[in-house]
Design a protein around this motif. Sequence first.
Motif, short mmCIF file in Angstrom:
data_model
loop_
_atom_site.label_atom_id
_atom_site.label_comp_id
_atom_site.label_asym_id
_atom_site.label_seq_id
_atom_site.Cartn_x
_atom_site.Cartn_y
_atom_site.Cartn_z
N LEU A 1 0.80 -1.05 0.00
CA LEU A 1 0.05 -0.05 0.15
C LEU A 1 0.74 1.19 -0.05
O LEU A 1 1.80 1.51 1.08
N GLY A 2 0.79 2.00 -1.05
CA GLY A 2 1.46 3.33 -1.01
C GLY A 2 0.60 4.51 -0.45
O GLY A 2 -0.68 4.66 -0.68
N VAL A 3 1.38 5.16 0.38
CA VAL A 3 0.27 6.46 1.10
C VAL A 3 1.06 7.67 0.89
O VAL A 3 2.42 7.85 0.95
N LEU A 4 0.29 8.46 0.40
CA LEU A 4 0.78 9.93 0.08
C LEU A 4 -0.05 11.00 0.90
O LEU A 4 -0.97 10.48 1.72
N PRO A 5 0.34 12.20 1.24
CA PRO A 5 -0.43 13.18 2.14
C PRO A 5 -1.88 13.12 1.55
O PRO A 5 -2.11 13.23 0.21
N GLY A 6 -2.85 13.25 2.33
CA GLY A 6 -4.29 13.31 2.23
C GLY A 6 -4.93 11.87 2.01
O GLY A 6 -6.12 12.01 1.50
N ARG A 7 -4.20 10.94 2.18
CA ARG A 7 -4.92 9.52 2.10
C ARG A 7 -6.13 9.52 3.03
O ARG A 7 -5.93 9.92 4.05
N ALA A 8 -7.13 8.81 2.41
CA ALA A 8 -8.16 8.39 3.35
C ALA A 8 -7.89 7.63 4.57
O ALA A 8 -6.92 6.73 4.51
N PRO A 9 -8.61 7.72 5.75
CA PRO A 9 -8.28 6.89 6.75
C PRO A 9 -8.41 5.62 6.42
O PRO A 9 -9.10 5.11 5.81
N LEU A 10 -7.57 4.56 7.29
CA LEU A 10 -7.67 3.15 6.76
C LEU A 10 -6.91 2.51 8.18
O LEU A 10 -6.04 3.04 8.68
N ILE A 11 -7.41 1.27 8.45
CA ILE A 11 -7.06 0.41 9.30
C ILE A 11 -6.68 -0.79 8.66
O ILE A 11 -7.72 -1.27 7.92
N GLY A 12 -5.44 -1.43 8.77
CA GLY A 12 -5.13 -2.77 8.02
C GLY A 12 -4.37 -3.62 8.64
O GLY A 12 -3.66 -3.32 9.54
N ARG A 13 -4.18 -4.84 8.02
CA ARG A 13 -3.38 -5.90 8.81
C ARG A 13 -2.00 -5.74 7.94
O ARG A 13 -1.98 -5.95 6.71
N LEU A 14 -0.93 -5.68 8.52
CA LEU A 14 0.51 -5.89 7.84
C LEU A 14 0.87 -7.25 7.74
O LEU A 14 0.53 -8.31 8.20
N GLY A 15 1.67 -7.21 6.60
CA GLY A 15 2.28 -8.83 6.38
C GLY A 15 3.76 -8.57 6.58
O GLY A 15 4.26 -7.46 7.28
N ALA A 16 4.36 -9.61 6.43
CA ALA A 16 6.00 -9.49 6.29
C ALA A 16 6.36 -8.96 5.20
O ALA A 16 6.24 -9.22 3.88
N GLY A 17 7.40 -7.84 5.18
CA GLY A 17 8.01 -7.32 4.08
C GLY A 17 8.80 -5.94 4.31
O GLY A 17 9.00 -5.78 5.31
N GLU A 18 8.74 -5.23 3.19
CA GLU A 18 9.60 -4.02 3.41
C GLU A 18 8.74 -2.83 3.51
O GLU A 18 7.82 -2.44 2.77
N LEU A 19 9.15 -1.85 4.49
CA LEU A 19 8.55 -0.64 4.65
C LEU A 19 9.45 0.21 4.14
O LEU A 19 10.52 0.28 4.37
N ARG A 20 8.93 1.15 3.13
CA ARG A 20 9.71 2.24 2.53
C ARG A 20 9.20 3.55 2.94
O ARG A 20 8.17 3.72 2.73
N ALA B 1 9.52 -14.52 5.02
CA ALA B 1 10.36 -13.24 5.72
C ALA B 1 11.52 -13.63 5.46
O ALA B 1 12.28 -12.28 5.29
N ALA B 2 12.34 -14.55 5.42
CA ALA B 2 13.73 -14.59 5.06
C ALA B 2 14.07 -14.01 3.79
O ALA B 2 14.74 -13.34 3.63
N ARG B 3 13.33 -14.31 2.60
CA ARG B 3 13.40 -13.85 1.32
C ARG B 3 13.38 -12.32 1.40
O ARG B 3 14.07 -11.56 0.76
N ALA B 4 12.29 -11.86 2.03
CA ALA B 4 11.97 -10.48 2.28
C ALA B 4 13.54 -9.74 2.88
O ALA B 4 13.77 -8.54 2.30
N LYS B 5 14.07 -10.30 3.84
CA LYS B 5 15.13 -9.60 4.57
C LYS B 5 16.24 -9.66 3.47
O LYS B 5 16.99 -8.79 3.73
N MET B 6 16.24 -10.69 2.99
CA MET B 6 17.58 -10.91 2.00
C MET B 6 17.27 -9.67 0.91
O MET B 6 18.35 -9.17 0.41
#
Length: 135
Positions: free
Chosen positions: A35-54, A123-128
Amino acid sequence: MSAGRQIRCVVVTPEQAVLDELADFVAVPMFDGELGVLPGRAPLIGRLGAGELRIKQGGATKRFFVDGGFVQIRENVVTLLTEKAISAESLNVQAAESELQTALSKPMKTAYEMTAAKRAQFAARAKMRIASHSR
């Protein structure tokens, strides 16, 4: 970008507050995709997975491995509550490869063991992948 056109990104684990910074853009690893988030994004609550936060700030990008949890987006604040948040600089490709090999060698007799092994492999592949981007 001015502070009015930025978003605040807050990352919290059970042990500590890992991050609290302004950003131009945040990409969050959801359980079913990114999920990409820019300023002005509508409110949301969601479940995270294992992966990259940028987190993009100007021309710089900070990367973290996050391992599940929840995200809330509200009034230009992205808050992640996660079990783990590890900066890309702290990740080690060889350690992640070792984790992958361990996950691949686990016996998978039950559905629970199969699910756990697949999650550990992902998760290991994401870390790599994240560690290799930071080099």
